[in-house]
Design a protein around this motif. Sequence first.
Motif, short mmCIF file in Angstrom:
data_model
loop_
_atom_site.label_atom_id
_atom_site.label_comp_id
_atom_site.label_asym_id
_atom_site.label_seq_id
_atom_site.Cartn_x
_atom_site.Cartn_y
_atom_site.Cartn_z
N UNK A 25 -40.37 26.41 7.32
CA UNK A 25 -41.63 26.10 7.87
C UNK A 25 -42.21 24.42 7.90
N UNK A 26 -42.47 24.16 9.09
CA UNK A 26 -42.96 22.60 9.09
C UNK A 26 -44.18 22.69 9.48
N UNK A 27 -45.17 22.31 8.60
CA UNK A 27 -46.53 22.31 8.89
C UNK A 27 -47.19 23.51 9.66
N UNK A 28 -46.63 24.69 8.85
CA UNK A 28 -47.23 26.07 9.52
C UNK A 28 -46.41 26.41 10.66
N UNK A 29 -45.49 25.63 11.07
CA UNK A 29 -44.77 26.07 12.65
C UNK A 29 -43.42 26.33 11.92
N UNK A 30 -42.87 27.61 12.31
CA UNK A 30 -41.54 28.19 12.03
C UNK A 30 -40.38 27.20 12.93
N UNK A 31 -39.51 27.01 12.14
CA UNK A 31 -38.67 26.01 12.89
C UNK A 31 -37.21 26.72 12.76
N UNK A 32 -36.46 27.00 13.74
CA UNK A 32 -35.36 27.57 13.70
C UNK A 32 -34.04 26.75 13.52
N UNK A 33 -33.71 26.49 12.61
CA UNK A 33 -32.66 25.26 12.10
C UNK A 33 -31.21 25.86 12.62
N UNK A 34 -31.08 27.01 12.20
CA UNK A 34 -29.80 27.48 12.76
C UNK A 34 -30.19 28.95 13.02
N UNK A 35 -29.38 29.11 14.34
CA UNK A 35 -29.84 30.52 15.02
C UNK A 35 -28.67 31.65 15.06
N UNK A 36 -27.80 31.76 14.16
CA UNK A 36 -26.84 32.58 14.36
C UNK A 36 -25.52 32.08 14.21
N UNK A 37 -25.06 31.39 13.19
CA UNK A 37 -23.77 30.74 13.10
C UNK A 37 -22.80 31.84 12.90
N UNK A 38 -21.61 31.73 13.39
CA UNK A 38 -20.34 32.34 12.94
C UNK A 38 -19.17 31.39 12.78
#
Lengths: 227, 410
Positions: free
Chosen positions: A14-27
């Motif tokens: 969460x960054x100031x109420x905004x969802x930030x997808x830092x990793x989006x499915x790493x294999x």
Amino acid sequence: MSIIKIENLKKTYDSNGIAVNALRGINLKIENGEFSAIAGPSGSGKTTLLNIIGGLDKPTSGTISLSGEIINDYNPTKLSDLRLNKIGFIFQAYNLIPVLNAIENVEYVLLLQGIGSSERTKRASNILKEVGLEKEMNRKPAKLSGGQQQRVAVARAIVSEPEIVLADEPTANLDQDTGSALLDLMHELNKKKGITFLFSTHDVMVMDRSERLVYLRDGIIAEDKTK
Amino acid sequence: MKIIFIMGWRNLWRNKRRSLVVISSISLGIFVMIFAMGFMNGFNVQMVENTIKTSLGHIAIHRKGFQDDMKLDYNFKITDTILQSLNDEEILAYAPRVKIHGMIRSSEASGGIMIVGIDPEKEKNISSIYDYTSKGDGSRFLTNEDEEAVLISSSLAKKLDLMLGDKTVLMFQDKNKEIIGVGMRIVGFFTSPIDSFDKFIVFTPIKLLQNITGLGENISEITIVVKNSRKINNIKQKLLTEINDADLEILSWKDMAPFLVSAVNLFDKMMYIFFMIIFITVIFSVANTLIMAIMERFHEIGVMKSIGTKPKRIFSLIMFEAFNLGIVGLASGIILGVIFIQILGIIGIDFSFYMESMRSWGSGSIIYPAVKTMDIVVATVIVIITTIIAALYPAVKAARIKPLDALHYV
């Protein structure tokens, strides 16, 4: 068996109420003895990935296992043990303990492992000799150059004989020659002792010297290239 | 653990000025505490000693009832059994006294007093009246050969406008309840450290008083001084057993002067309030310093945790740093305090400018502070406990630092 095995790893914060997808499915799998780097532009998720591998951060979903053991649900004490006994850390800003001299900084990890005083001193001094700091053992960090401090950090990371060393931008604060010499040292340790190194970097030199390059972009692996 | 000790000690000196300020405040707190305790010890000891030396002695033998109602009816004879019991190696000296309430009159004024008949030679061994008596200008102590002689205090003489050699009239009841007035010549003046004593007591030879009152060989009390004041209760019990007379009571100075015991206890309790104020200050200064130190080292603690340092070790490290602060402050405070008290114990603190008030307490005008080992032990325990309490919150806070948050903190 892979040292690191990551499956469908996602991290959202969460960054100031905004969802930030830092990793989006790493294999990803890291095998024993690798000398690899995770690269990518700023915000690509490489430091987040390294923090999760190091047990400093937890994924939102997916699994991560170290030496076959899933570490997602480890409590803080178990994670401490994991970081102490199985992982070595090298930081961009060296992060040595300023009140301890070089040998005491290296000994500190062994102290946490409960190793006796004479054994600690012997192992710490041997490692410092290996990284070329035989004469600087009794100097405090403030009396060492950046390159020397990072060598102490390398010694501290490997003295406990971890299964993997995670190095976050290890050359970022060093000049070209010093950074190159440090990479030579780590490569030599990799070859001689079989220590697995995993870097997070955007330094071209580190990318060039790595034997495998995992390139992240926007939280997913864009390229995974073994040289 | 050596490295943890090294880290704890070196961390203490990373911000020398700040640590020195805290150490100085602890040291000053201890110093003031030791000084206050030393002063109060000296004050209490002198107040008690002066009362013992001027009037009470360590132990007294009376006829039962005399302590509550000091009348001539409560007299007794010194028997062979009593004399044998008093012949004890633990007893330094003893002396008989006759005590009567009466009045003293001069041509100018009169006042209520207690007339104390003493054996002048024996009295020298059990009280300091001889030492308090002026020698010179005609003033002298009583002798066994004196007839109709009286020793009064300078302050009483001033109040009654009496001079050395003047005759004064002492009035009192004899054994048969008859009022007797005797003219007595003033042979000397004394000044004791106790104001109330000086205004209320006059001395005459015991033989004279025994003859006039018709007591014969009987007396009001035997005042005893022992060699070791710590053994007073044992000696008192021994005398009770040996004399074994249901008509007599044997009392220690504490039995005779409960107000004095209460005053000493009250002063001791007051000290604890004072100490609480000092140590609340210590708690806040130690806690404040440690919190600042932890905030400064937030990133460093994060690094320590990221390389595998467990929370309990971080907790121990902070506690050890606090302990170092406390111990260094404690040691310097104790050293300074003890040296200061030792010096003042020799030269004394002169309260002559406050003489009247000090005399009303019976402490004398010069206080000689004295530090007791137990005071040091109490100070040490209090500082260690206080420091531990002060360090708990910062240490828990440090132990709970999340490594990732700390690594991002610059």
